[in-house]
Design a protein around this motif. Sequence first.
Motif, PDB file in Angstrom:
ATOM      1  N   UNK A 191       0.827  -1.384   0.113  1.00 20.14           N
ATOM      2  CA  UNK A 191       0.056   0.122  -0.099  1.00 20.14           C
ATOM      3  C   UNK A 191       0.817   1.366  -0.029  1.00 20.14           C
ATOM      4  N   UNK A 192       0.621   2.410  -0.794  1.00 18.16           N
ATOM      5  CA  UNK A 192       1.325   3.341  -0.855  1.00 18.16           C
ATOM      6  C   UNK A 192       0.474   4.585  -0.135  1.00 18.16           C
ATOM      7  N   UNK A 193      -0.709   4.590   0.309  1.00 17.86           N
ATOM      8  CA  UNK A 193      -1.249   5.524   0.913  1.00 17.86           C
ATOM      9  C   UNK A 193      -1.428   5.525   2.388  1.00 17.86           C
ATOM     10  N   UNK A 194      -2.514   5.657   2.835  1.00 19.12           N
ATOM     11  CA  UNK A 194      -2.839   5.458   4.346  1.00 19.12           C
ATOM     12  C   UNK A 194      -2.426   4.303   5.055  1.00 19.12           C
ATOM     13  N   UNK A 245      -6.912  -5.448  -0.478  1.00 22.78           N
ATOM     14  CA  UNK A 245      -7.472  -3.992  -0.517  1.00 22.78           C
ATOM     15  C   UNK A 245      -6.357  -3.351   0.189  1.00 22.78           C
ATOM     16  N   UNK A 246      -5.930  -1.868  -0.313  1.00 20.15           N
ATOM     17  CA  UNK A 246      -5.330  -1.142   0.235  1.00 20.15           C
ATOM     18  C   UNK A 246      -6.105  -0.524   1.386  1.00 20.15           C
ATOM     19  N   UNK A 247      -5.528   0.287   2.562  1.00 21.91           N
ATOM     20  CA  UNK A 247      -6.234   0.827   3.630  1.00 21.91           C
ATOM     21  C   UNK A 247      -7.056   1.993   3.314  1.00 21.91           C
ATOM     22  N   UNK A 248      -6.834   2.667   2.289  1.00 19.49           N
ATOM     23  CA  UNK A 248      -7.754   3.844   1.658  1.00 19.49           C
ATOM     24  C   UNK A 248      -8.402   3.429   0.644  1.00 19.49           C
ATOM     25  N   UNK A 249      -9.158   2.480   0.475  1.00 16.50           N
ATOM     26  CA  UNK A 249      -9.866   1.771  -0.479  1.00 16.50           C
ATOM     27  C   UNK A 249     -11.473   1.360   0.021  1.00 16.50           C
ATOM     28  N   UNK A 250     -12.374   1.313  -0.706  1.00 18.82           N
ATOM     29  CA  UNK A 250     -13.512   0.726  -0.451  1.00 18.82           C
ATOM     30  C   UNK A 250     -14.210  -0.187  -1.605  1.00 18.82           C
ATOM     31  N   UNK A 251     -15.057  -1.111  -1.111  1.00 25.13           N
ATOM     32  CA  UNK A 251     -15.635  -1.972  -2.045  1.00 25.13           C
ATOM     33  C   UNK A 251     -17.351  -1.726  -1.847  1.00 25.13           C
ATOM     34  N   UNK A 252     -17.967  -1.498  -2.870  1.00 24.78           N
ATOM     35  CA  UNK A 252     -19.479  -1.686  -2.388  1.00 24.78           C
ATOM     36  C   UNK A 252     -20.285  -2.255  -3.564  1.00 24.78           C
ATOM     37  N   UNK A 253     -21.637  -2.814  -3.393  1.00 22.50           N
ATOM     38  CA  UNK A 253     -22.129  -3.194  -4.516  1.00 22.50           C
ATOM     39  C   UNK A 253     -22.996  -2.000  -5.119  1.00 22.50           C
ATOM     40  N   UNK A 254     -22.783  -0.918  -4.541  1.00 24.61           N
ATOM     41  CA  UNK A 254     -23.089   0.339  -5.308  1.00 24.61           C
ATOM     42  C   UNK A 254     -22.589   1.400  -4.407  1.00 24.61           C
TER      43      UNK A 254
END
Length: 449
Positions: free
Chosen positions: A241-244, A393-402
């Motif tokens: 991860x390169x961010x948070x 997943x990177x710490x500054x990411x999210x995944x959602x159905x929408x």
Amino acid sequence: MTSPPPSSRVPARELIARVAEEFTELPSPAGRPGADGDGPLGWPGYGRARAAAAERSGESESVVCGTGRAGGTEAVLIAFEFSFLGGSIGEHTGDRIESAFTTARELSLPVVSLIATGGSRMQEGMRALVQLQRIARQAVLLRTAGLPHLSVLHGPVTGGGWAALGAGADVRLALPGAQIGFAGSRVRPAGADPDAYTAEGQLAAGHVDAVVPPAGLRAAVRRWLSMLTTPARGPAVPPHALGAPSEPGTGWEAVLRARAPDRPRAGTYLDSWFSERLELACTDPGIRCGFGRREGRSVAYVAQLGNATRPAGYRAAGRLLRLADRLSVPALTLVDTPGAANDAEAERDGVGAAISEVFGAVAASRIPVTTLLVGEGGSGGALALTAPGRTWAAPDSYYSVIAPELAVAILKRRPEEVRETADRLRLRPQDLVELGVARGIAAPAGVTR
């Protein structure tokens, strides 16, 4: 632009010498009955025309075929001689090309086609035209054998030479100003845009992968051959991860982090993870596809750059993943999109079918595909490029159905309930791990999880 004048076209053997430091010509296949006369149609003067072409060019047919070495990679080379009847394809041409592809399969070598041809030879009629079927079949057999095909279009490349050989290659390079197109200059509609028939026009349309200046051709061919023939062993390890460095506290915090303009994007990950990259054509500026060098071996990649992915982007991704699978090159996908483009233009361009193509490419892949979610993971537009069972997943990411805002609209909730809805969707990186969607959270550089 027009094609280069005849005086500037490079002879076949000179072009071979420009890309390969060694070359051994293959023996010519046995001749056909009547080949020394006026051909299968008895075309008046055809025999004399062939003899004059041989004297002018120093070649006995419109292609020269053999094995050579470009850098550290041995390959079969097929070079067209344009000064022999315009590099046209006749029965003897088909014989030589078929023999070259057969040799490539027998020796497990890639093929490099150096193409300058006006298409099928008129004086042999349909007997010439059906050579395109032979050539297409040989290209398919090469693909089935898991061997790469690189075409160099030095022009003009028109008619069946473009359709059956040049455009069907795995990677397509062109020289500046080369005339490239199915329609030759004498058969195009009046008033047709001439730029559409150039190397630059085909690059802009995504049909050519790169326009390479003559001085850089040797290096480009060597780099591509090496990249396509030295796959990494085993699956790609997800980048750090390169961010948070830590996970978000709430769902809405995860969304805000992923949408932050200063968050590291996929391009930064590509620059950090690969020591060298070569890209395939893609007319969607929101996605990049290609092959990269990691610890001396090749890994294929598809990277979303944070925009809504358009149909052309998904089609380019599908092409890359299928090619990587055939060449046994492991793949890395970097997912970052609010979702697939959903405007009317995208629908007319077949966005649903393009996404389906990528779902299918990932599902059918026999090589390991590794995914790192680096930003937004918006619905099916992101999921299509996600590898089941090999996603981080990177710490500054999210995944959602929408997206939470759209979920609120669909569920007819109040706008002020967006933050609560983000929590209910369980879209944070740590939620994805608990739900079994992700295998883990990518650690910052120097940290092991």
